[in-house]
Scaffold this active site. Structure first.
Site, PDB file in Angstrom:
ATOM      1  N   ASP A 179      -2.478  -5.926  13.632  1.00 56.01           N
ATOM      2  CA  ASP A 179      -3.277  -5.602  14.811  1.00 56.01           C
ATOM      3  C   ASP A 179      -4.405  -6.632  14.941  1.00 56.01           C
ATOM      4  OD1 ASP A 179      -3.868  -3.589  12.415  1.00 56.01           O
ATOM      5  OD2 ASP A 179      -5.780  -4.048  13.370  1.00 56.01           O
ATOM      6  N   GLY A 192       0.820  -1.211   0.000  1.00 57.73           N
ATOM      7  CA  GLY A 192       0.000   0.000   0.000  1.00 57.73           C
ATOM      8  C   GLY A 192       0.850   1.256   0.000  1.00 57.73           C
TER       9      GLY A 192
HETATM   10  N1  HPA Z   1      -8.435  -2.404   9.140  1.00 56.99           N
HETATM   11  C1  HPA Z   1      -8.197  -2.089   7.888  1.00 56.99           C
HETATM   12  N2  HPA Z   1      -7.029  -2.181   7.326  1.00 56.99           N
HETATM   13  C2  HPA Z   1      -6.020  -2.594   8.089  1.00 56.99           C
HETATM   14  C3  HPA Z   1      -6.190  -2.920   9.413  1.00 56.99           C
HETATM   15  C4  HPA Z   1      -7.467  -2.827   9.976  1.00 56.99           C
HETATM   16  O1  HPA Z   1      -7.687  -3.114  11.147  1.00 56.99           O
HETATM   17  N3  HPA Z   1      -4.992  -3.295   9.892  1.00 56.99           N
HETATM   18  C5  HPA Z   1      -4.105  -3.182   8.898  1.00 56.99           C
HETATM   19  N4  HPA Z   1      -4.718  -2.775   7.789  1.00 56.99           N
END
Ligand code: HPA
Length: 242
Positions: free
Chosen positions: A210, A20
């Site tokens: 996360d 990204g």
């Molecule tokens: N949400 C959306 N995109 C993401 C997240 C998330 O929790 N973590 C890493 N990319």
């Protein structure tokens, strides 16, 4: 040149890794490619083409965040630069308790709450899936990497990062957890749809950064290290489609 990419025809390889973040694209080129050159920089969305240590020509280009952004870049790469295979290499959040941060998720399929497919008058709901051959190669390569756990399944490509749950009794992600979806990110559904419409190959793979049910978020160092494992896997896969 296409509308959003200032590369020349032939500047991109047949296979392309797509993080990204443009800084990550530079890091991937710098860390993993030999004799690479920058081929585009419009809006800072950097792209490079070079050679792997085994001499295979591959490209890397950033997608930006979200389905509209990856939708633009992947469409132009596929339709105007003869890119055949795009492997998204990103991060994601995890929904399932059996998944941990630093694990890898490979998106066999993608779901969404975004309206990507409303352009197509389909009498039903489109199921967006990875290219089977690329998926198979990625699962095989990931299984060889003993230091990291890999999960394969459905990812939720959310249309918005911030959710306002209103009066709902449960947090917004609970339904996705119940149905077995592994986690969420924001790009793969659009990438899979573009590949389907243009009859190209696509795959999304992510380091879990996360977790919705566990505390802790990866530090930037851990993120880079986790990504390193995944990029090594992605490069071995890319070499098979170069
Ligand atoms: N949400 C959306 N995109 C993401 C997240 C998330 O929790 N973590 C890493 N990319």
């Amino acid at each position: 040149m296409s509308v959003h990419i200032n590369a020349k025809k032939g500047d991109f390889a047949k296979v392309l890794l797509m993080p990204g973040d443009p800084v990550r694209a530079t890091w991937i080129a710098h860390t993993f490619l030999k004799d690479y050159k920058e081929v585009c920089d419009v809006r800072g969305m950097l792209g490079y083409t070079g050679f792997t240590k085994n001499g295979k020509r591959i490209s890397v280009m950033a997608s930006g965040m979200g389905q509209p952004s990856i939708g633009i870049y992947s469409y132009e790469l596929y339709s105007q630069y003869n890119v055949e295979t795009i492997i998204r290499v990103g991060t994601c959040g995890a929904f399932q308790k059996f998944v941990n941060t630093k694990d890898i998720i490979i998106a066999q399929t993608a779901s969404t709450d975004f309206n990507w497919m409303t352009d197509f008058t389909l009498d039903g709901t489109y199921s967006a899936g990875a290219d089977f051959e690329v998926l198979k190669a990625a699962v095989e390569e990931a299984k060889k990497c003993k230091s990291v756990k890999t999960h394969v399944g459905n990812i939720f490509s959310e249309g918005r990062f911030y959710h306002f749950s209103g009066n709902s009794k449960e947090p917004w992600w609970k339904g996705w957890e119940k149905i077995g979806t592994l986690g969420c990110e924001m790009e793969s559904y659009a990438l899979y749809c573009n590949a389907a419409v243009l009859r190209k190959r696509a795959l999304g793979m992510f380091t879990v950064s996360d977790h919705f049910q566990k505390p802790g978020i990866l530090s930037s160092d851990e993120r880079a290290k986790g990504l390193k494992n995944m990029i090594e896997i992605a490069i071995r896969v890319a070499e098979k489609f170069a």
